[in-house]
Design a protein around this motif. Structure first.
Motif, PDB file in Angstrom:
ATOM      1  N   LEU A  42     -53.648 -16.519  55.828  1.00 30.52           N
ATOM      2  CA  LEU A  42     -53.595 -17.292  54.594  1.00 30.52           C
ATOM      3  C   LEU A  42     -54.760 -16.910  53.708  1.00 30.52           C
ATOM      4  CD1 LEU A  42     -52.972 -20.816  56.141  1.00 30.52           C
ATOM      5  CD2 LEU A  42     -51.275 -19.372  55.061  1.00 30.52           C
ATOM      6  N   ASP A  43     -54.540 -16.985  52.397  1.00 28.86           N
ATOM      7  CA  ASP A  43     -55.649 -16.896  51.462  1.00 28.86           C
ATOM      8  C   ASP A  43     -55.491 -18.040  50.475  1.00 28.86           C
ATOM      9  OD1 ASP A  43     -53.501 -15.913  50.079  1.00 28.86           O
ATOM     10  OD2 ASP A  43     -54.416 -14.050  49.482  1.00 28.86           O
ATOM     11  N   LEU A  44     -56.387 -18.140  49.525  1.00 26.33           N
ATOM     12  CA  LEU A  44     -56.408 -19.288  48.622  1.00 26.33           C
ATOM     13  C   LEU A  44     -55.183 -19.387  47.727  1.00 26.33           C
ATOM     14  CD1 LEU A  44     -60.167 -19.309  47.609  1.00 26.33           C
ATOM     15  CD2 LEU A  44     -58.987 -20.935  49.088  1.00 26.33           C
ATOM     16  N   VAL A  45     -54.509 -18.273  47.456  1.00 27.91           N
ATOM     17  CA  VAL A  45     -53.362 -18.297  46.548  1.00 27.91           C
ATOM     18  C   VAL A  45     -52.019 -18.287  47.272  1.00 27.91           C
ATOM     19  CG1 VAL A  45     -54.604 -17.280  44.612  1.00 27.91           C
ATOM     20  CG2 VAL A  45     -53.459 -15.796  46.252  1.00 27.91           C
ATOM     21  N   THR A  46     -52.019 -18.366  48.607  1.00 26.52           N
ATOM     22  CA  THR A  46     -50.766 -18.441  49.349  1.00 26.52           C
ATOM     23  C   THR A  46     -50.065 -19.747  49.009  1.00 26.52           C
ATOM     24  OG1 THR A  46     -51.717 -17.158  51.152  1.00 26.52           O
ATOM     25  CG2 THR A  46     -49.748 -18.422  51.650  1.00 26.52           C
ATOM     26  N   LEU A  47     -48.788 -19.659  48.697  1.00 28.72           N
ATOM     27  CA  LEU A  47     -48.018 -20.849  48.335  1.00 28.72           C
ATOM     28  C   LEU A  47     -47.384 -21.461  49.577  1.00 28.72           C
ATOM     29  CD1 LEU A  47     -46.286 -19.565  45.095  1.00 28.72           C
ATOM     30  CD2 LEU A  47     -48.268 -21.052  45.281  1.00 28.72           C
ATOM     31  N   ILE A  48     -47.486 -22.776  49.685  1.00 29.06           N
ATOM     32  CA  ILE A  48     -46.947 -23.510  50.818  1.00 29.06           C
ATOM     33  C   ILE A  48     -45.832 -24.421  50.308  1.00 29.06           C
ATOM     34  CG2 ILE A  48     -47.475 -25.070  52.733  1.00 29.06           C
ATOM     35  CD1 ILE A  48     -48.973 -22.407  52.864  1.00 29.06           C
ATOM     36  N   VAL A  49     -44.671 -24.374  50.972  1.00 24.25           N
ATOM     37  CA  VAL A  49     -43.525 -25.202  50.596  1.00 24.25           C
ATOM     38  C   VAL A  49     -43.030 -25.912  51.856  1.00 24.25           C
ATOM     39  CG1 VAL A  49     -41.235 -25.241  49.550  1.00 24.25           C
ATOM     40  CG2 VAL A  49     -42.867 -23.491  48.880  1.00 24.25           C
ATOM     41  N   ALA A  50     -42.815 -27.221  51.756  1.00 25.33           N
ATOM     42  CA  ALA A  50     -42.311 -27.993  52.894  1.00 25.33           C
ATOM     43  C   ALA A  50     -40.819 -27.756  53.060  1.00 25.33           C
ATOM     44  CB  ALA A  50     -42.592 -29.469  52.692  1.00 25.33           C
ATOM     45  N   ARG A  51     -40.370 -27.653  54.291  1.00 23.68           N
ATOM     46  CA  ARG A  51     -38.935 -27.513  54.570  1.00 23.68           C
ATOM     47  C   ARG A  51     -38.243 -28.868  54.470  1.00 23.68           C
ATOM     48  NH1 ARG A  51     -37.137 -22.696  57.041  1.00 23.68           N
ATOM     49  NH2 ARG A  51     -38.836 -21.279  57.460  1.00 23.68           N
ATOM     50  N   ALA A  52     -38.953 -29.935  54.820  1.00 24.82           N
ATOM     51  CA  ALA A  52     -38.424 -31.297  54.703  1.00 24.82           C
ATOM     52  C   ALA A  52     -39.537 -32.191  54.172  1.00 24.82           C
ATOM     53  CB  ALA A  52     -37.950 -31.801  56.054  1.00 24.82           C
ATOM     54  N   THR A  53     -39.205 -33.123  53.305  1.00 25.08           N
ATOM     55  CA  THR A  53     -40.238 -33.971  52.704  1.00 25.08           C
ATOM     56  C   THR A  53     -40.668 -35.103  53.626  1.00 25.08           C
ATOM     57  OG1 THR A  53     -38.513 -35.249  51.614  1.00 25.08           O
ATOM     58  CG2 THR A  53     -39.552 -33.495  50.335  1.00 25.08           C
ATOM     59  N   ASP A  54     -39.795 -35.522  54.555  1.00 21.52           N
ATOM     60  CA  ASP A  54     -40.153 -36.598  55.475  1.00 21.52           C
ATOM     61  C   ASP A  54     -40.883 -36.019  56.677  1.00 21.52           C
ATOM     62  OD1 ASP A  54     -38.931 -38.457  53.863  1.00 21.52           O
ATOM     63  OD2 ASP A  54     -36.994 -38.242  54.868  1.00 21.52           O
ATOM     64  N   PRO A  55     -42.132 -36.450  56.916  1.00 19.91           N
ATOM     65  CA  PRO A  55     -42.859 -35.932  58.081  1.00 19.91           C
ATOM     66  C   PRO A  55     -42.301 -36.526  59.377  1.00 19.91           C
ATOM     67  CG  PRO A  55     -44.190 -37.534  56.901  1.00 19.91           C
ATOM     68  CD  PRO A  55     -42.948 -37.333  56.102  1.00 19.91           C
ATOM     69  N   PRO A  56     -42.366 -35.773  60.478  1.00 24.14           N
ATOM     70  CA  PRO A  56     -41.915 -36.315  61.758  1.00 24.14           C
ATOM     71  C   PRO A  56     -42.857 -37.424  62.222  1.00 24.14           C
ATOM     72  CG  PRO A  56     -42.910 -34.166  62.069  1.00 24.14           C
ATOM     73  CD  PRO A  56     -42.831 -34.400  60.595  1.00 24.14           C
ATOM     74  N   PRO A  57     -42.410 -38.310  63.092  1.00 24.10           N
ATOM     75  CA  PRO A  57     -43.268 -39.405  63.559  1.00 24.10           C
ATOM     76  C   PRO A  57     -44.507 -38.926  64.306  1.00 24.10           C
ATOM     77  CG  PRO A  57     -40.998 -39.704  64.322  1.00 24.10           C
ATOM     78  CD  PRO A  57     -41.057 -38.401  63.610  1.00 24.10           C
ATOM     79  N   SER A  58     -44.450 -37.734  64.884  1.00 24.32           N
ATOM     80  CA  SER A  58     -45.584 -37.219  65.650  1.00 24.32           C
ATOM     81  C   SER A  58     -46.653 -36.564  64.771  1.00 24.32           C
ATOM     82  CB  SER A  58     -45.091 -36.214  66.683  1.00 24.32           C
ATOM     83  OG  SER A  58     -44.484 -35.119  66.030  1.00 24.32           O
ATOM     84  N   ALA A  59     -46.430 -36.494  63.468  1.00 23.38           N
ATOM     85  CA  ALA A  59     -47.371 -35.813  62.569  1.00 23.38           C
ATOM     86  C   ALA A  59     -48.632 -36.653  62.372  1.00 23.38           C
ATOM     87  CB  ALA A  59     -46.710 -35.554  61.218  1.00 23.38           C
TER      88      ALA A  59
END
Length: 130
Positions: A42-59
């Protein structure tokens, strides 16, 4: 003359002995890297996108906040600023989410070549004539 020595009023209690079948190792509070010890590139400009907006209960709370923020693509630098975490901590957090397949990391789109100057001048001249 020697100074007076303090003595404890009560001896220190002994730690409880583990019972049979009880796990002797305490749970790790922090994870520095994944199970194999590797981190994602990773670097500072790497883009991160969530696959699902709801986090799992274990997060963890940080993972849940990151997943909510990443509904739209955000760079690692932006996520670091929003969550008030250093880049190194973000690297570990994002690596865990990548391993769990909860987020996608992609490099930003980079222009391959600069536009032709003569084409830009022709467009600018055409717009000025209007």
């Amino acid at each position: 003359m020697t100074p007076p020595q303090r003595q404890r009023r009560e001896p220190a209690p002994e730690p409880p002995k583990p019972q049979e079948g009880e796990d002797r190792n305490p749970e790790r509070m922090y994870v520095v890297a994944g199970p194999d010890g590797e981190r994602a590139e990773l670097d500072l400009v790497t883009l991160i996108v969530a696959r699902a907006t709801d986090p799992p209960p274990s997060a963890s709370p940080e993972q849940a906040a990151l997943l909510r923020l990443c509904a739209a693509p955000l760079s690692v630098a932006e996520l670091s600023a929003y969550l008030s975490l250093p880049f190194s901590a973000m690297g570990v957090l994002i690596t865990e989410l990548l391993t769990a397949d909860l987020v996608t990391a992609r490099s930003p789109i980079v222009r391959q070549a600069l536009p032709d100057r003569s084409l830009l001048e022709a467009v600018m001249n055409g717009l000025q004539r209007l």
